[in-house]
Design a protein around this motif. Structure first.
Motif, PDB file in Angstrom:
ATOM      1  N   SER A  54      -3.506 108.242 104.314  1.00  6.73           N
ATOM      2  CA  SER A  54      -4.000 108.826 105.563  1.00  6.73           C
ATOM      3  C   SER A  54      -3.168 110.025 106.011  1.00  6.73           C
ATOM      4  CB  SER A  54      -4.013 107.767 106.672  1.00  6.73           C
ATOM      5  OG  SER A  54      -2.684 107.471 107.079  1.00  6.73           O
ATOM      6  N   GLY A  55      -2.121 110.355 105.218  1.00  2.00           N
ATOM      7  CA  GLY A  55      -1.306 111.516 105.550  1.00  2.00           C
ATOM      8  C   GLY A  55      -0.072 111.190 106.358  1.00  2.00           C
ATOM      9  N   GLU A  56       0.131 109.931 106.671  1.00  2.00           N
ATOM     10  CA  GLU A  56       1.323 109.542 107.408  1.00  2.00           C
ATOM     11  C   GLU A  56       2.461 109.257 106.436  1.00  2.00           C
ATOM     12  OE1 GLU A  56       0.872 107.050 110.936  1.00  2.00           O
ATOM     13  OE2 GLU A  56      -1.236 106.870 110.368  1.00  2.00           O
ATOM     14  N   ARG A  57       3.656 109.068 106.985  1.00  2.00           N
ATOM     15  CA  ARG A  57       4.834 108.804 106.171  1.00  2.00           C
ATOM     16  C   ARG A  57       5.187 107.330 106.246  1.00  2.00           C
ATOM     17  NH1 ARG A  57       9.396 113.021 107.173  1.00  2.00           N
ATOM     18  NH2 ARG A  57      10.008 112.194 105.166  1.00  2.00           N
ATOM     19  N   ALA A  58       5.817 106.841 105.179  1.00  3.42           N
ATOM     20  CA  ALA A  58       6.191 105.428 105.129  1.00  3.42           C
ATOM     21  C   ALA A  58       7.538 105.273 104.440  1.00  3.42           C
ATOM     22  CB  ALA A  58       5.137 104.626 104.378  1.00  3.42           C
ATOM     23  N   ILE A  59       8.294 104.310 104.923  1.00  7.77           N
ATOM     24  CA  ILE A  59       9.492 103.847 104.232  1.00  7.77           C
ATOM     25  C   ILE A  59       9.106 102.499 103.644  1.00  7.77           C
ATOM     26  CG2 ILE A  59      11.877 103.081 104.470  1.00  7.77           C
ATOM     27  CD1 ILE A  59      12.034 104.910 106.962  1.00  7.77           C
ATOM     28  N   ALA A  60       9.103 102.431 102.328  1.00  7.90           N
ATOM     29  CA  ALA A  60       8.691 101.213 101.630  1.00  7.90           C
ATOM     30  C   ALA A  60       9.946 100.484 101.154  1.00  7.90           C
ATOM     31  CB  ALA A  60       7.795 101.561 100.457  1.00  7.90           C
ATOM     32  N   VAL A  61      10.141  99.273 101.651  1.00  8.60           N
ATOM     33  CA  VAL A  61      11.321  98.480 101.302  1.00  8.60           C
ATOM     34  C   VAL A  61      10.912  97.384 100.332  1.00  8.60           C
ATOM     35  CG1 VAL A  61      13.180  97.030 102.198  1.00  8.60           C
ATOM     36  CG2 VAL A  61      12.305  98.933 103.585  1.00  8.60           C
ATOM     37  N   THR A  62      11.663  97.307  99.226  1.00  9.57           N
ATOM     38  CA  THR A  62      11.363  96.319  98.204  1.00  9.57           C
ATOM     39  C   THR A  62      12.623  96.019  97.401  1.00  9.57           C
ATOM     40  OG1 THR A  62       9.981  95.849  96.289  1.00  9.57           O
ATOM     41  CG2 THR A  62      10.584  98.129  96.633  1.00  9.57           C
ATOM     42  N   ARG A  63      12.670  94.859  96.783  1.00 13.81           N
ATOM     43  CA  ARG A  63      13.807  94.528  95.914  1.00 13.81           C
ATOM     44  C   ARG A  63      13.666  95.189  94.555  1.00 13.81           C
ATOM     45  NH1 ARG A  63      13.307  88.285  97.157  1.00 13.81           N
ATOM     46  NH2 ARG A  63      11.251  88.950  96.513  1.00 13.81           N
ATOM     47  N   ASP A  64      12.449  95.475  94.142  1.00 16.05           N
ATOM     48  CA  ASP A  64      12.175  96.041  92.827  1.00 16.05           C
ATOM     49  C   ASP A  64      11.258  97.244  93.002  1.00 16.05           C
ATOM     50  OD1 ASP A  64      11.666  96.569  90.157  1.00 16.05           O
ATOM     51  OD2 ASP A  64      10.342  94.843  89.888  1.00 16.05           O
ATOM     52  N   ASP A  65      11.734  98.440  92.662  1.00 14.31           N
ATOM     53  CA  ASP A  65      10.918  99.633  92.887  1.00 14.31           C
ATOM     54  C   ASP A  65       9.907  99.907  91.772  1.00 14.31           C
ATOM     55  OD1 ASP A  65      12.658 100.481  90.921  1.00 14.31           O
ATOM     56  OD2 ASP A  65      13.115 102.391  91.877  1.00 14.31           O
ATOM     57  N   GLU A  66       9.954  99.160  90.697  1.00 15.86           N
ATOM     58  CA  GLU A  66       9.036  99.385  89.577  1.00 15.86           C
ATOM     59  C   GLU A  66       7.561  99.348  89.995  1.00 15.86           C
ATOM     60  OE1 GLU A  66       8.042 100.690  86.008  1.00 15.86           O
ATOM     61  OE2 GLU A  66      10.120 100.400  86.615  1.00 15.86           O
ATOM     62  N   PRO A  67       7.127  98.363  90.798  1.00 16.68           N
ATOM     63  CA  PRO A  67       5.709  98.353  91.197  1.00 16.68           C
ATOM     64  C   PRO A  67       5.301  99.555  92.052  1.00 16.68           C
ATOM     65  CG  PRO A  67       6.694  96.196  91.564  1.00 16.68           C
ATOM     66  CD  PRO A  67       7.812  97.142  91.226  1.00 16.68           C
ATOM     67  N   LEU A  68       6.272 100.237  92.672  1.00 11.15           N
ATOM     68  CA  LEU A  68       5.942 101.389  93.517  1.00 11.15           C
ATOM     69  C   LEU A  68       5.864 102.692  92.738  1.00 11.15           C
ATOM     70  CD1 LEU A  68       8.094 100.723  96.710  1.00 11.15           C
ATOM     71  CD2 LEU A  68       5.659 100.323  96.380  1.00 11.15           C
ATOM     72  N   ARG A  69       6.316 102.715  91.508  1.00 13.69           N
ATOM     73  CA  ARG A  69       6.327 103.968  90.740  1.00 13.69           C
ATOM     74  C   ARG A  69       4.946 104.619  90.628  1.00 13.69           C
ATOM     75  NH1 ARG A  69      11.396 104.929  88.493  1.00 13.69           N
ATOM     76  NH2 ARG A  69      12.704 103.062  88.552  1.00 13.69           N
ATOM     77  N   PRO A  70       3.874 103.882  90.317  1.00 18.89           N
ATOM     78  CA  PRO A  70       2.553 104.546  90.279  1.00 18.89           C
ATOM     79  C   PRO A  70       2.147 105.106  91.644  1.00 18.89           C
ATOM     80  CG  PRO A  70       2.449 102.398  89.211  1.00 18.89           C
ATOM     81  CD  PRO A  70       3.793 102.496  89.886  1.00 18.89           C
ATOM     82  N   LEU A  71       2.524 104.425  92.700  1.00 18.77           N
ATOM     83  CA  LEU A  71       2.188 104.882  94.044  1.00 18.77           C
ATOM     84  C   LEU A  71       2.934 106.168  94.377  1.00 18.77           C
ATOM     85  CD1 LEU A  71       0.680 104.240  96.661  1.00 18.77           C
ATOM     86  CD2 LEU A  71       2.658 102.910  97.380  1.00 18.77           C
ATOM     87  N   THR A  72       4.216 106.241  94.057  1.00 18.64           N
ATOM     88  CA  THR A  72       4.979 107.450  94.366  1.00 18.64           C
ATOM     89  C   THR A  72       4.511 108.629  93.535  1.00 18.64           C
ATOM     90  OG1 THR A  72       6.734 106.837  92.816  1.00 18.64           O
ATOM     91  CG2 THR A  72       7.030 106.171  95.105  1.00 18.64           C
ATOM     92  N   ALA A  73       3.992 108.391  92.344  1.00 12.96           N
ATOM     93  CA  ALA A  73       3.495 109.476  91.499  1.00 12.96           C
ATOM     94  C   ALA A  73       2.248 110.119  92.084  1.00 12.96           C
ATOM     95  CB  ALA A  73       3.208 108.955  90.098  1.00 12.96           C
ATOM     96  N   ALA A  74       1.530 109.396  92.930  1.00 15.25           N
ATOM     97  CA  ALA A  74       0.279 109.909  93.494  1.00 15.25           C
ATOM     98  C   ALA A  74       0.508 110.836  94.686  1.00 15.25           C
ATOM     99  CB  ALA A  74      -0.615 108.749  93.924  1.00 15.25           C
TER     100      ALA A  74
END
Length: 94
Positions: A22-42
């Protein structure tokens, strides 16, 4: 700005995806950043965001800075800057 804990999967990951989409910013907190890698690439990284800011903000500021000496010398004038929506709101590219 959203702070989302548990962002590596499920509801947390879905929420982060929607927030960023939606164009907003987020701080994503997680113990393992691997699942977020596809999301950050987008979404654009800092270098892409800085390059866009360079165009959207500093180009307009540079043009105004160049015109100011002439306006001051004339002791008159008006400035009307018109920009695209991109200069007013950041929209992630993907």
């Amino acid at each position: 700005m959203w702070l989302v804990t548990g962002a590596s999967g499920g509801l947390g990951q879905a929420l982060v995806s929607e927030v960023l989409g939606s164009g907003e910013r987020a701080i994503a907190v997680t113990r393992d950043d691997e699942p977020l890698r596809p999301l950050t690439a987008a979404f654009p990284d800092d270098a892409e965001l800085r390059a866009q800011f360079e165009v959207d903000f500093f180009a307009a500021a540079d043009v105004l800075r160049a015109a100011l000496p002439y306006l001051r010398a004339a002791k008159a004038g008006r400035v009307l800057q018109i920009s695209s929506l991109a200069g007013q709101r950041s929209v992630p590219r993907g």
